[in-house]
Design a protein around this motif. Structure first.
Motif, PDB file in Angstrom:
ATOM      1  N   VAL A  43       0.989  -1.060   0.006  1.00 44.31           N
ATOM      2  CA  VAL A  43       0.044   0.018   0.067  1.00 44.31           C
ATOM      3  C   VAL A  43       0.728   1.324  -0.208  1.00 44.31           C
ATOM      4  CG1 VAL A  43      -1.705   1.253   1.438  1.00 44.31           C
ATOM      5  CG2 VAL A  43      -1.956  -1.156   0.840  1.00 44.31           C
ATOM      6  N   GLY A  44       2.034   1.099   0.851  1.00 43.39           N
ATOM      7  CA  GLY A  44       2.869   2.373   0.782  1.00 43.39           C
ATOM      8  C   GLY A  44       3.952   2.572  -0.384  1.00 43.39           C
ATOM      9  N   GLY A  45       3.658   1.613  -1.362  1.00 42.30           N
ATOM     10  CA  GLY A  45       4.579   2.062  -2.562  1.00 42.30           C
ATOM     11  C   GLY A  45       5.403   0.823  -3.132  1.00 42.30           C
ATOM     12  N   GLY A  46       5.136  -0.278  -2.422  1.00 42.70           N
ATOM     13  CA  GLY A  46       5.768  -1.621  -2.688  1.00 42.70           C
ATOM     14  C   GLY A  46       5.552  -2.190  -4.311  1.00 42.70           C
ATOM     15  N   ILE A  47       4.424  -1.749  -4.631  1.00 46.48           N
ATOM     16  CA  ILE A  47       4.186  -2.027  -6.170  1.00 46.48           C
ATOM     17  C   ILE A  47       4.100  -0.871  -7.021  1.00 46.48           C
ATOM     18  CG2 ILE A  47       2.391  -2.987  -7.749  1.00 46.48           C
ATOM     19  CD1 ILE A  47       1.883  -5.082  -5.711  1.00 46.48           C
ATOM     20  N   SER A  48       4.697  -0.803  -8.209  1.00 43.75           N
ATOM     21  CA  SER A  48       4.875   0.375  -8.963  1.00 43.75           C
ATOM     22  C   SER A  48       3.395   0.732  -9.248  1.00 43.75           C
ATOM     23  CB  SER A  48       5.458   0.272 -10.232  1.00 43.75           C
ATOM     24  OG  SER A  48       4.977  -0.802 -11.039  1.00 43.75           O
ATOM     25  N   GLU A  49       3.360   2.251  -9.584  1.00 46.26           N
ATOM     26  CA  GLU A  49       1.932   2.854  -9.607  1.00 46.26           C
ATOM     27  C   GLU A  49       1.251   2.284 -11.188  1.00 46.26           C
ATOM     28  OE1 GLU A  49       0.039   7.291 -10.164  1.00 46.26           O
ATOM     29  OE2 GLU A  49       1.996   7.068  -8.992  1.00 46.26           O
ATOM     30  N   THR A  50       0.008   2.161 -10.836  1.00 48.84           N
ATOM     31  CA  THR A  50      -0.627   1.764 -12.238  1.00 48.84           C
ATOM     32  C   THR A  50      -0.689   2.822 -13.372  1.00 48.84           C
ATOM     33  OG1 THR A  50      -2.006   0.280 -10.828  1.00 48.84           O
ATOM     34  CG2 THR A  50      -2.897   0.691 -12.936  1.00 48.84           C
ATOM     35  N   LEU A  99      -5.527  -1.836  -5.036  1.00 53.41           N
ATOM     36  CA  LEU A  99      -4.332  -1.223  -5.440  1.00 53.41           C
ATOM     37  C   LEU A  99      -4.793  -0.382  -6.620  1.00 53.41           C
ATOM     38  CD1 LEU A  99      -2.281  -4.490  -6.192  1.00 53.41           C
ATOM     39  CD2 LEU A  99      -2.136  -3.040  -4.377  1.00 53.41           C
ATOM     40  N   PHE A 100      -5.764  -0.434  -7.359  1.00 52.84           N
ATOM     41  CA  PHE A 100      -6.192   0.425  -8.182  1.00 52.84           C
ATOM     42  C   PHE A 100      -7.766   0.443  -8.666  1.00 52.84           C
ATOM     43  CE2 PHE A 100      -7.169   0.626 -12.834  1.00 52.84           C
ATOM     44  CZ  PHE A 100      -6.819   1.793 -13.434  1.00 52.84           C
ATOM     45  N   ALA A 101      -8.460   1.569  -8.925  1.00 50.91           N
ATOM     46  CA  ALA A 101      -9.756   1.411  -9.264  1.00 50.91           C
ATOM     47  C   ALA A 101      -9.908   2.733 -10.236  1.00 50.91           C
ATOM     48  CB  ALA A 101     -10.580   1.475  -8.102  1.00 50.91           C
ATOM     49  N   GLN A 102     -10.627   2.614 -11.272  1.00 46.22           N
ATOM     50  CA  GLN A 102     -10.950   3.773 -12.217  1.00 46.22           C
ATOM     51  C   GLN A 102     -12.200   3.352 -12.885  1.00 46.22           C
ATOM     52  OE1 GLN A 102      -7.594   5.353 -14.228  1.00 46.22           O
ATOM     53  NE2 GLN A 102      -9.024   6.819 -15.258  1.00 46.22           N
ATOM     54  N   THR A 103     -13.108   4.306 -13.086  1.00 51.12           N
ATOM     55  CA  THR A 103     -14.218   3.925 -13.949  1.00 51.12           C
ATOM     56  C   THR A 103     -14.208   4.990 -15.095  1.00 51.12           C
ATOM     57  OG1 THR A 103     -15.495   3.420 -11.973  1.00 51.12           O
ATOM     58  CG2 THR A 103     -16.956   4.035 -13.694  1.00 51.12           C
ATOM     59  N   PHE A 104     -14.677   4.290 -16.265  1.00 52.66           N
ATOM     60  CA  PHE A 104     -14.809   5.049 -17.654  1.00 52.66           C
ATOM     61  C   PHE A 104     -16.332   5.217 -17.823  1.00 52.66           C
ATOM     62  CE2 PHE A 104     -10.651   3.142 -17.312  1.00 52.66           C
ATOM     63  CZ  PHE A 104      -9.812   4.338 -17.615  1.00 52.66           C
ATOM     64  N   VAL A 105     -16.877   6.246 -18.276  1.00 53.90           N
ATOM     65  CA  VAL A 105     -18.043   6.565 -18.996  1.00 53.90           C
ATOM     66  C   VAL A 105     -18.070   6.178 -20.480  1.00 53.90           C
ATOM     67  CG1 VAL A 105     -20.149   8.160 -19.376  1.00 53.90           C
ATOM     68  CG2 VAL A 105     -19.001   7.917 -17.253  1.00 53.90           C
ATOM     69  N   LEU A 106     -18.513   5.049 -20.838  1.00 49.19           N
ATOM     70  CA  LEU A 106     -18.626   4.727 -22.212  1.00 49.19           C
ATOM     71  C   LEU A 106     -19.531   5.615 -23.406  1.00 49.19           C
ATOM     72  CD1 LEU A 106     -18.397   0.884 -21.751  1.00 49.19           C
ATOM     73  CD2 LEU A 106     -16.539   2.514 -21.877  1.00 49.19           C
ATOM     74  N   PRO A 107     -18.739   6.000 -24.296  1.00 51.99           N
ATOM     75  CA  PRO A 107     -19.832   6.828 -25.180  1.00 51.99           C
ATOM     76  C   PRO A 107     -20.525   5.758 -26.162  1.00 51.99           C
ATOM     77  CG  PRO A 107     -17.450   6.202 -25.934  1.00 51.99           C
ATOM     78  CD  PRO A 107     -17.409   5.767 -24.668  1.00 51.99           C
ATOM     79  N   PRO A 108     -21.877   6.350 -26.602  1.00 54.33           N
ATOM     80  CA  PRO A 108     -22.789   5.452 -27.070  1.00 54.33           C
ATOM     81  C   PRO A 108     -22.403   4.473 -28.301  1.00 54.33           C
ATOM     82  CG  PRO A 108     -23.277   7.972 -27.317  1.00 54.33           C
ATOM     83  CD  PRO A 108     -22.218   7.688 -26.555  1.00 54.33           C
ATOM     84  N   GLU A 109     -20.955   5.068 -28.832  1.00 55.62           N
ATOM     85  CA  GLU A 109     -20.882   4.146 -30.207  1.00 55.62           C
ATOM     86  C   GLU A 109     -20.275   2.927 -29.951  1.00 55.62           C
ATOM     87  OE1 GLU A 109     -17.676   7.504 -29.676  1.00 55.62           O
ATOM     88  OE2 GLU A 109     -19.833   7.508 -29.756  1.00 55.62           O
TER      89      GLU A 109
END
Length: 128
Positions: free
Chosen positions: A23-30, A82-92
């Motif tokens: 958690v403190g940085g032992g794994i490289s950043e995503t 470790l990582f979480a991100q949400t993307f809003v998908l376009p209608p296409e």
């Protein structure tokens, strides 16, 4: 100096130290990169040291969530995000054709476009 003889205690402490180090940085950043192409888009997530099983990709309505969790090997219900991100998908984006592939320490989420997105159709204007 007194030595701690309780091996279970030592195992738990070692695991918590390992978890805090991560958690403190032992794994490289995503690293996340979104590339757009004519027939679709690709979301590439690079996370060195993260095993493929640690990733989760969820689709709900038009939102795509990508996350990775470090699981506690001793207690299966305990994990650290470790990582979480949400993307809003376009209608296409054709949500039925989305696929995720893990290759060479990178996760790729392929987002194909609908055929209509690549071939615009002219709409006839009617006179009333």
């Amino acid at each position: 100096m007194k030595l701690i003889k309780d091996k279970e205690f030592l195992r738990n402490i070692a695991q918590h130290i390992d978890l805090l180090n991560t958690v403190g940085g032992g794994i490289s950043e995503t690293y996340v990169e979104v590339k757009k192409y004519r027939k679709g888009a690709v979301i590439q997530v690079k996370a060195a040291g993260v095993i493929p099983e640690a990733f989760k990709v969820l689709l709900h309505n038009n939102q795509l969530s990508i996350m990775s969790v470090l699981q506690n090997q001793e207690k299966s219900g305990v994990g650290v995000p470790l990582f979480a991100q949400t993307f809003v998908l376009p209608p296409e984006v054709d949500v039925t054709g989305i696929e995720a592939v893990h290759q060479e320490s990178a996760l790729q989420i392929r987002l194909p476009y609908h055929d209509a997105a690549n071939n615009p159709k002219e709409i006839e204007i009617k006179t009333l």
